[in-house]
Design an enzyme around this catalytic site. Structure first.
Site, PDB file in Angstrom:
ATOM      1  N   TYR A  37      -2.804  -1.010  10.108  1.00 21.81           N
ATOM      2  CA  TYR A  37      -2.799  -1.490   8.721  1.00 21.81           C
ATOM      3  C   TYR A  37      -1.480  -1.116   8.049  1.00 21.81           C
ATOM      4  CZ  TYR A  37      -3.948  -1.571   3.730  1.00 21.81           C
ATOM      5  OH  TYR A  37      -3.936  -1.798   2.368  1.00 21.81           O
TER       6      TYR A  37
ATOM      7  N   SER B 266       0.832  -1.209   0.000  1.00 21.90           N
ATOM      8  CA  SER B 266       0.000   0.000   0.000  1.00 21.90           C
ATOM      9  C   SER B 266       0.863   1.254   0.000  1.00 21.90           C
ATOM     10  CB  SER B 266      -0.898   0.011   1.244  1.00 21.90           C
ATOM     11  OG  SER B 266      -1.594   1.237   1.349  1.00 21.90           O
TER      12      SER B 266
END
Length: 249
Positions: free
Chosen positions: A140, A127
């Site tokens: 996350y 990400s």
């Protein structure tokens, strides 16, 4: 004919990546926690297998059924936005279990055959949130940043066996179910301490303008990593991810 195995193909980036490789004439093993044949076009070069990256026996069964794999794409993952203080340890462990440990486990299961064949490519989809600090996604980010870190070390370890490792870093996309899934794990909007901060932060994110990431961008970045030996270790995918990557240089 080469074979790619992709995790998390039921929707989003994984689904589009499977479509892309099928169009390029590859054998595609599309894995899903809950298999569905309907999401991809029928093809003699397509196999849909059940795979839960948090289940050791599921991983073993899928790898055994898959046979020889030329490219592994670790794409499965989920988000759970919340301030760190409000994130339960159960949710924290689940984020690492899927996003980090699941990626490690599938990679470990595939590596022996690549090492023996003296060839292979591993593409880990992480990400662009790992590129700069962002609120509400700390755990996350940490789970995905851990994948970045072990991927870089792994690349050095397996280069001697003719195996390449790459990281694809997508930006924010409105084309996937990731945001919807993340909303189901959203916590703290009505919290008396963090609620206002969360509401303001999410409102800013929703109001932000500019190009985001298309599923096509990620599929093309994965294809680049899989097929071009000169591809860099880290490949941002999407206009926003490319911009963030440039800002961090």
């Amino acid at each position: 004919m080469k074979t790619v195995m992709i995790t998390g193909c039921s929707s989003g980036f994984g689904l589009e990546t499977a479509r892309h490789f099928l169009k390029q004439g590859w054998q595609v093993i599309a894995t899903m926690r809950t298999p569905s044949e309907d999401v991809l076009p029928p093809s003699s070069r397509l196999r849909v297998l059940q795979l839960d990256v948090t289940d050791v026996s599921s991983i073993h069964n899928a790898i055994e059924a898959a046979g020889p794999i030329d490219v592994l794409v670790n794409n499965a993952g989920f988000g759970a936005p919340a301030p760190l203080e409000l994130t339960s340890m159960e949710t924290s462990r689940a984020l690492f279990e899927t996003n980090t440990f699941g990626t490690i486990a599938v990679t470990q299961a595939v590596l022996p055959q690549m090492r023996e064949h003296k060839s292979g490519v591993i593409v880990n989809v992480t990400s662009s949130t790992t590129l700069k600090p962002l609120p509400l996604v700390g755990i996350y980010r940490a789970a995905k940043a851990a994948v970045n870190a072990f991927s870089e070390s792994l690349a050095i370890e397996v280069e001697q066996f003719g195996v390449r490792v790459h990281i694809v870093l997508p930006g924010s996309s409105s084309e996937t179910r990731f945001r919807d899934t993340a909303r189901t794990h959203l916590r703290g909007m009505d919290d008396e301490i963090y609620g206002e901060f969360m509401q303001q932060t999410i409102a800013r994110m929703q109001a932000s303008v500019g190009q985001g990431t298309r599923s096509k961008d990620v599929a093309e970045a994965v294809w680049y990593a899989a097929t071009d030996p000169s591809a860099p270790m880290r490949i941002p995918a999407g206009a926003d991810a490319v911009q963030w990557a440039a800002e961090t240089r």
